[in-house]
Design an enzyme around this catalytic site. Structure first.
Site, mmCIF file in Angstrom:
data_model
loop_
_atom_site.group_PDB
_atom_site.id
_atom_site.type_symbol
_atom_site.label_atom_id
_atom_site.label_comp_id
_atom_site.label_asym_id
_atom_site.label_seq_id
_atom_site.Cartn_x
_atom_site.Cartn_y
_atom_site.Cartn_z
ATOM 1 C CG HIS A 169 -1.637 32.210 1.950
ATOM 2 N ND1 HIS A 169 -2.873 32.728 2.281
ATOM 3 C CD2 HIS A 169 -1.574 30.991 2.551
ATOM 4 C CE1 HIS A 169 -3.529 31.858 3.041
ATOM 5 N NE2 HIS A 169 -2.764 30.799 3.222
ATOM 6 C CG ASP A 177 -4.692 34.753 -0.680
ATOM 7 O OD1 ASP A 177 -3.662 34.259 -0.187
ATOM 8 O OD2 ASP A 177 -5.471 34.109 -1.404
ATOM 9 C CG ASP A 192 -5.603 29.792 6.180
ATOM 10 O OD1 ASP A 192 -4.535 29.767 5.553
ATOM 11 O OD2 ASP A 192 -6.687 29.411 5.697
ATOM 12 C CD GLU A 211 -3.511 28.556 0.331
ATOM 13 O OE1 GLU A 211 -3.441 27.324 0.483
ATOM 14 O OE2 GLU A 211 -4.444 29.254 0.802
ATOM 15 C CD GLU A 212 -7.252 30.854 1.843
ATOM 16 O OE1 GLU A 212 -7.796 29.820 1.401
ATOM 17 O OE2 GLU A 212 -6.785 30.941 2.986
ATOM 18 C CG ASP A 234 -1.106 27.793 5.162
ATOM 19 O OD1 ASP A 234 -1.902 28.163 6.047
ATOM 20 O OD2 ASP A 234 -1.400 27.772 3.956
ATOM 21 C CG HIS A 269 -46.277 25.265 -15.542
ATOM 22 N ND1 HIS A 269 -46.799 24.147 -14.940
ATOM 23 C CD2 HIS A 269 -46.983 26.326 -15.054
ATOM 24 C CE1 HIS A 269 -47.776 24.496 -14.126
ATOM 25 N NE2 HIS A 269 -47.905 25.824 -14.170
ATOM 26 C CB THR A 318 -44.511 24.588 -9.937
ATOM 27 O OG1 THR A 318 -45.370 25.443 -10.719
ATOM 28 C CG2 THR A 318 -45.109 24.427 -8.545
ATOM 29 N NE ARG A 355 -9.717 18.828 -0.225
ATOM 30 C CZ ARG A 355 -9.228 20.029 0.055
ATOM 31 N NH1 ARG A 355 -7.919 20.241 -0.004
ATOM 32 N NH2 ARG A 355 -10.022 21.021 0.382
ATOM 33 C CB SER A 392 -4.854 20.602 -1.054
ATOM 34 O OG SER A 392 -5.602 19.416 -1.103
#
Length: 463
Positions: free
Chosen positions: A83, A85, A116, A150-151, A177, A210, A313, A326, A397
């Protein structure tokens, strides 16, 4: 062939630097033009290397880059993936040199995308170039497919792979990669975790309130998110989502014994890589099991309310949390998301509503080390690095691996040359230049070894 690679080192380095100078940040729309320039650069490099049919494939997102050389009848076909990107470079003040002005320091090339994945994708291109320039042909057939998302989830390549299996027919995919476990230790990654990335939108009152006037009666979306998160994950790191871990395939005894032999110092890992006072996670599992073979749940960001200088506040009307899971073999992303969503709804406190949106997901992957293509890759790396190749898994991944397996029916060879301290996604990302040059030679040798196989052979050998 070896002479070609040695004689052209400076040329390869300058070419890579030119690619790295293009800020192809796929997450930022203001860099859309740069992303396209990076794709065009890759296409021209493939043409110059001697590949055929080099083109940009337009689609719903950033263009894919395709090229092929298919003149080795009866020999396997490799689908070479990378990739172009890159991640955003923030925070900029932590870079020792500008992220898009490549600089060599102590044999390392520093730039965003150095490891990467522009540097490692360039390895694939230059390995094929050397074979074609010196031999006039390749010992096996190759197709290149390089993406620019890919990113950010890879939606374009996912839909393309699903719709074009005939055009992408191959015996195995090759992906540069990943990283070597340690310097000078050739490494093949045989397992990847999958991912579920989601957003939680929690709505309380219909406008900010508030906290003095309404505190005590108005529901607070931040507190609601805290309650939800603590219901999903215990203090000791155990995931509490019902059913999520039912499908988890534990690593074999042999695999765990091999991991135990890896050169690894937990204390050095804690200090240099993690940088925390101690390591956390599920009790009863080793570090490698926790990072490679167990599912995780992490929170990446929470926004809403007031975070500016001074005090305000306010009870916020809404809050948003970004969360990932994951996944490991044999978990299924669609099922895991439904389990996650149901657990969030169950944990939602009174007075607020919650919306759970899936941003992207991908399945886990596990390849048999006895596969012929894996064995060829291990042999090629051993020839170049002079050490026995080790097999590991990765906690990360790479969504396309699951797509290649699902839609094309092929295994992926994760043959990476990065190092654990390459600072991926962080300031001062780097690529160790000796690994760049050796990676090119190892990839060329791998293609040569694949030329000794016959088409379809790898599918029958533990794919």
């Amino acid at each position: 062939m070896a002479n070609y690679y040695a004689e052209n080192r400076e040329k390869f380095l300058e070419g890579l630097k030119n690619w790295l100078r293009i800020p192809s940040i796929s997450a930022l729309t203001e860099h859309k033009g740069d992303v396209r320039r990076a794709a065009e650069f890759a296409r021209e490099e493939l043409r110059a290397a001697g590949l055929e049919n080099a083109e940009l494939i337009e689609g719903p997102g950033n263009p894919l880059v395709y090229a092929d050389w298919l003149h080795a009848p009866g020999k396997p076909t490799l689908l070479l993936y990378g990739h172009y990107d890159v991640q955003p470079p923030d925070p900029l003040d932590e870079w020792k040199s500008p992220p898009f002005e490549p600089e060599i320091r102590n044999d390392n090339l520093y730039a965003r995308g150095a490891s990467d994945d522009k540097g490692q994708t360039y390895i694939l291109i230059k390995a094929v170039e050397g074979l074609l320039k010196t031999e006039g042909k390749l010992p096996a057939n190759v197709r290149f497919l390089i993406e620019g998302e890919e990113e950010v989830g890879g939606e374009h390549i996912e839909s393309y792979v699903a719709s074009k299996p005939a055009r992408l027919q191959a015996d195995a995919a090759v992906i540069c990669d990943t990283e070597m476990f340690a310097p000078e230790l050739p490494t093949i990654c045989v397992g990847l975790r999958g991912i579920i990335y989601a957003e939680l939108f929690v709505q309380g009152p219909d406008h900010d309130l508030h906290s003095g006037v309404y505190g005590g009666v108005a529901p607070n979306p931040f507190m609601a998110i805290a309650e939800i998160l603590t219901a999903l994950k215990a203090r000791d790191g155990r995931i509490l989502i019902p059913g999520l871990c039912d499908r988890v395939q534990p690593p074999s005894k042999e695999e765990k014994e091999a991991w135990a032999r890896l050169p690894f110092d937990p204390e050095e890992y804690r200090k240099k890589e993690v940088g925390s006072t101690e390591l956390t996670g599920e009790p009863g599992y080793s570090i490698f099991e926790r990072t490679w073979a167990r599912p995780t749940l992490e929170v990446h960001g929470i926004r809403g309310g007031f975070t500016g200088e001074g005090a305000k506040t306010v009870i916020p009307a809404r809050a948003v949390a970004k969360i990932s899971l994951r996944l490991v073999a044999d978990q299924r992303p669609e099922e895991a998301f439904e389990q996650f969503k149901a657990a969030v709804v169950q944990a939602t406190p009174r007075g607020v509503t919650v919306e759970v949106n899936l941003i992207h997901g991908a399945g886990p992957s596990l390849v048999n080390p006895n596969n012929d293509f894996i064995r060829a890759a291990a042999g090629a790396m051993e020839q170049v690095f002079g050490a026995k190749t080790v097999y590991i898994r990765s906690g990360g991944s790479i969504p396309i691996v699951g797509s290649f397996e699902r839609h094309l029916g092929i295994p992926s060879v994760l043959m990476g040359f990065g190092l654990p301290d390459d600072n991926l996604h962080s300031p001062n990302e780097k690529f160790y230049m000796p690994n760049f040059y050796r990676g090119i030679e190892a990839m060329a040798r791998f293609i040569g070894l694949v030329g000794g196989l016959t088409a379809g052979q790898g599918r029958k050998s533990g794919g």
